[in-house]
Design a protein around this motif. Sequence first.
Motif, PDB file in Angstrom:
ATOM      1  N   MET A  98     -47.905  -6.778  24.638  1.00 41.17           N
ATOM      2  CA  MET A  98     -48.911  -7.379  24.325  1.00 41.17           C
ATOM      3  C   MET A  98     -48.736  -8.974  24.346  1.00 41.17           C
ATOM      4  SD  MET A  98     -52.328  -7.193  23.977  1.00 41.17           S
ATOM      5  CE  MET A  98     -53.956  -8.106  23.426  1.00 41.17           C
ATOM      6  N   LEU A  99     -49.447  -9.642  25.290  1.00 37.32           N
ATOM      7  CA  LEU A  99     -49.206 -11.237  25.462  1.00 37.32           C
ATOM      8  C   LEU A  99     -49.847 -12.027  24.040  1.00 37.32           C
ATOM      9  CD1 LEU A  99     -49.931 -11.786  29.192  1.00 37.32           C
ATOM     10  CD2 LEU A  99     -47.803 -11.696  28.090  1.00 37.32           C
ATOM     11  N   LYS A 100     -49.174 -12.979  23.647  1.00 37.91           N
ATOM     12  CA  LYS A 100     -49.366 -13.679  22.590  1.00 37.91           C
ATOM     13  C   LYS A 100     -50.158 -14.936  23.180  1.00 37.91           C
ATOM     14  CE  LYS A 100     -45.688 -11.851  19.705  1.00 37.91           C
ATOM     15  NZ  LYS A 100     -44.353 -12.389  18.754  1.00 37.91           N
ATOM     16  N   SER A 101     -50.083 -15.181  24.368  1.00 35.50           N
ATOM     17  CA  SER A 101     -50.713 -16.458  24.765  1.00 35.50           C
ATOM     18  C   SER A 101     -51.586 -16.168  25.958  1.00 35.50           C
ATOM     19  CB  SER A 101     -49.549 -17.562  24.973  1.00 35.50           C
ATOM     20  OG  SER A 101     -48.720 -16.933  26.083  1.00 35.50           O
ATOM     21  N   THR A 102     -52.405 -17.269  26.192  1.00 32.88           N
ATOM     22  CA  THR A 102     -53.289 -17.071  27.253  1.00 32.88           C
ATOM     23  C   THR A 102     -52.885 -18.236  28.369  1.00 32.88           C
ATOM     24  OG1 THR A 102     -55.040 -18.394  26.602  1.00 32.88           O
ATOM     25  CG2 THR A 102     -54.894 -16.314  25.763  1.00 32.88           C
ATOM     26  N   LEU A 103     -53.384 -17.861  29.733  1.00 28.91           N
ATOM     27  CA  LEU A 103     -53.339 -18.653  30.863  1.00 28.91           C
ATOM     28  C   LEU A 103     -54.085 -20.030  30.398  1.00 28.91           C
ATOM     29  CD1 LEU A 103     -53.503 -16.969  34.137  1.00 28.91           C
ATOM     30  CD2 LEU A 103     -51.629 -18.054  33.281  1.00 28.91           C
ATOM     31  N   GLU A 104     -55.231 -19.968  29.632  1.00 34.11           N
ATOM     32  CA  GLU A 104     -56.068 -21.146  29.315  1.00 34.11           C
ATOM     33  C   GLU A 104     -55.296 -21.920  28.196  1.00 34.11           C
ATOM     34  OE1 GLU A 104     -59.499 -23.653  29.249  1.00 34.11           O
ATOM     35  OE2 GLU A 104     -58.739 -22.216  30.506  1.00 34.11           O
ATOM     36  N   GLN A 105     -54.478 -21.510  27.311  1.00 32.65           N
ATOM     37  CA  GLN A 105     -53.751 -22.143  26.706  1.00 32.65           C
ATOM     38  C   GLN A 105     -52.458 -22.970  27.309  1.00 32.65           C
ATOM     39  OE1 GLN A 105     -52.552 -19.199  23.642  1.00 32.65           O
ATOM     40  NE2 GLN A 105     -54.336 -19.427  22.776  1.00 32.65           N
ATOM     41  N   TRP A 106     -52.147 -22.278  28.180  1.00 39.89           N
ATOM     42  CA  TRP A 106     -50.853 -23.006  29.018  1.00 39.89           C
ATOM     43  C   TRP A 106     -51.366 -23.933  29.861  1.00 39.89           C
ATOM     44  CZ3 TRP A 106     -46.347 -22.485  27.324  1.00 39.89           C
ATOM     45  CH2 TRP A 106     -45.879 -21.231  26.668  1.00 39.89           C
ATOM     46  N   ARG A 107     -52.811 -23.967  30.387  1.00 39.15           N
ATOM     47  CA  ARG A 107     -53.362 -24.830  31.054  1.00 39.15           C
ATOM     48  C   ARG A 107     -53.645 -26.003  30.175  1.00 39.15           C
ATOM     49  NH1 ARG A 107     -58.626 -26.353  33.374  1.00 39.15           N
ATOM     50  NH2 ARG A 107     -59.549 -25.280  31.778  1.00 39.15           N
ATOM     51  N   MET A 108     -54.216 -26.006  29.170  1.00 37.04           N
ATOM     52  CA  MET A 108     -54.447 -26.944  28.114  1.00 37.04           C
ATOM     53  C   MET A 108     -53.124 -27.873  27.771  1.00 37.04           C
ATOM     54  SD  MET A 108     -57.895 -26.847  27.870  1.00 37.04           S
ATOM     55  CE  MET A 108     -57.907 -26.523  29.323  1.00 37.04           C
ATOM     56  N   PHE A 109     -52.042 -27.056  27.611  1.00 35.09           N
ATOM     57  CA  PHE A 109     -50.808 -27.592  27.222  1.00 35.09           C
ATOM     58  C   PHE A 109     -50.275 -28.511  28.300  1.00 35.09           C
ATOM     59  CE2 PHE A 109     -46.221 -26.658  27.957  1.00 35.09           C
ATOM     60  CZ  PHE A 109     -45.676 -27.778  27.099  1.00 35.09           C
ATOM     61  N   LYS A 110     -50.329 -27.962  29.793  1.00 39.41           N
ATOM     62  CA  LYS A 110     -49.828 -28.704  30.886  1.00 39.41           C
ATOM     63  C   LYS A 110     -50.902 -29.813  31.128  1.00 39.41           C
ATOM     64  CE  LYS A 110     -48.854 -28.105  35.885  1.00 39.41           C
ATOM     65  NZ  LYS A 110     -49.284 -29.112  36.360  1.00 39.41           N
ATOM     66  N   ALA A 111     -52.210 -29.845  30.880  1.00 36.75           N
ATOM     67  CA  ALA A 111     -52.939 -30.952  31.128  1.00 36.75           C
ATOM     68  C   ALA A 111     -52.693 -32.157  30.164  1.00 36.75           C
ATOM     69  CB  ALA A 111     -54.384 -30.525  30.648  1.00 36.75           C
ATOM     70  N   VAL A 112     -52.428 -31.461  28.877  1.00 32.79           N
ATOM     71  CA  VAL A 112     -51.822 -32.875  27.816  1.00 32.79           C
ATOM     72  C   VAL A 112     -50.683 -33.614  28.288  1.00 32.79           C
ATOM     73  CG1 VAL A 112     -51.020 -33.241  25.479  1.00 32.79           C
ATOM     74  CG2 VAL A 112     -52.961 -31.621  26.059  1.00 32.79           C
ATOM     75  N   VAL A 113     -49.736 -32.832  29.234  1.00 32.41           N
ATOM     76  CA  VAL A 113     -48.383 -33.363  29.349  1.00 32.41           C
ATOM     77  C   VAL A 113     -48.594 -34.248  30.784  1.00 32.41           C
ATOM     78  CG1 VAL A 113     -46.057 -33.036  30.316  1.00 32.41           C
ATOM     79  CG2 VAL A 113     -47.056 -31.563  28.474  1.00 32.41           C
TER      80      VAL A 113
END
Length: 310
Positions: free
Chosen positions: A1-16
Amino acid sequence: MLKSTLEQWRMFKAVVDAGGFNQASLVVHKSQSSVHHAVQKLENAIGVVLFENSGRKVKLSPQGEVMYRRATFLLDEAQKLESIAYSLRSGTETTLRVAVDIIFPSHLLYNVLNKVSEEFPLLRVELEETVLSGSNTLLSSGNVDIGISPFLYPSGFSEDLCEIEFAAVAHKDHPLHQLNRTLTLEDLKSHRQIVVRDSSAERKVDAGWLGAEQRWTVSHIRTSVDIIAQGLGFAWLPIAIIKNELESGLLKPLPLNNNAALRKALLYLSFEDGDALGPAARAFIGELRYQTMQLPTSDFMDWDCIETDT
């Protein structure tokens, strides 16, 4: 079971990429608190601190730098996956976008496009004529589907397509021909060389001998041919493009020693992801491979106008 989502990674990348939470919120069209919450949930889920405290500036932690690289790859792959799904759902693509280096034989390209258009009569073709690294730049930016370039495509697929033969030529009455002897590269330094500018806006590449003290740089190879036909310089040009001028005697190969007047450049067929290509693109690639296999070997080496030292 994945603990993270693509949307969360997208938000992280957007901040950077944007340089901060507030800036990222404008890019992704969400509130700053939503972006901050998504990144905080991501950190809690994976148990890794992604950012360091650095005042008002956003700074990646060492672990965050690693995760950023992997997140970028993950999001790119997700985008490709959706593109493939779209291609499979829609069937035949409506537009084929191709970037072709200008040294590729135009008559062969037109034959390939005509064959593909006969098979897909409603297909729209967008052709980009490029120089040196221009095709790969367009391919990497997603502006074309297929590229033909003298350079390997570093992040996708590339295969050898064909060799293009070049000859150093000048007008038949050019002063270099009046020397009536075998030339060296030193002889060329005091005469004007015509070169074609790299069409890439991001990375400029020089190719060919550039030792002339005077140089004119143009944006298209036909301009180079016209200038040389006026007796205003010399250049290494694709033999296929200047075939008529050579046969008429208007242009003559420079009698350089050790076969220095003759060169070859390998062209590559490249694309980002074969699975993302539609039927028309695949047909284009298949016909292109077939047509280039039929290219005759140049008989330029047999011409009497070539003088070499042995």
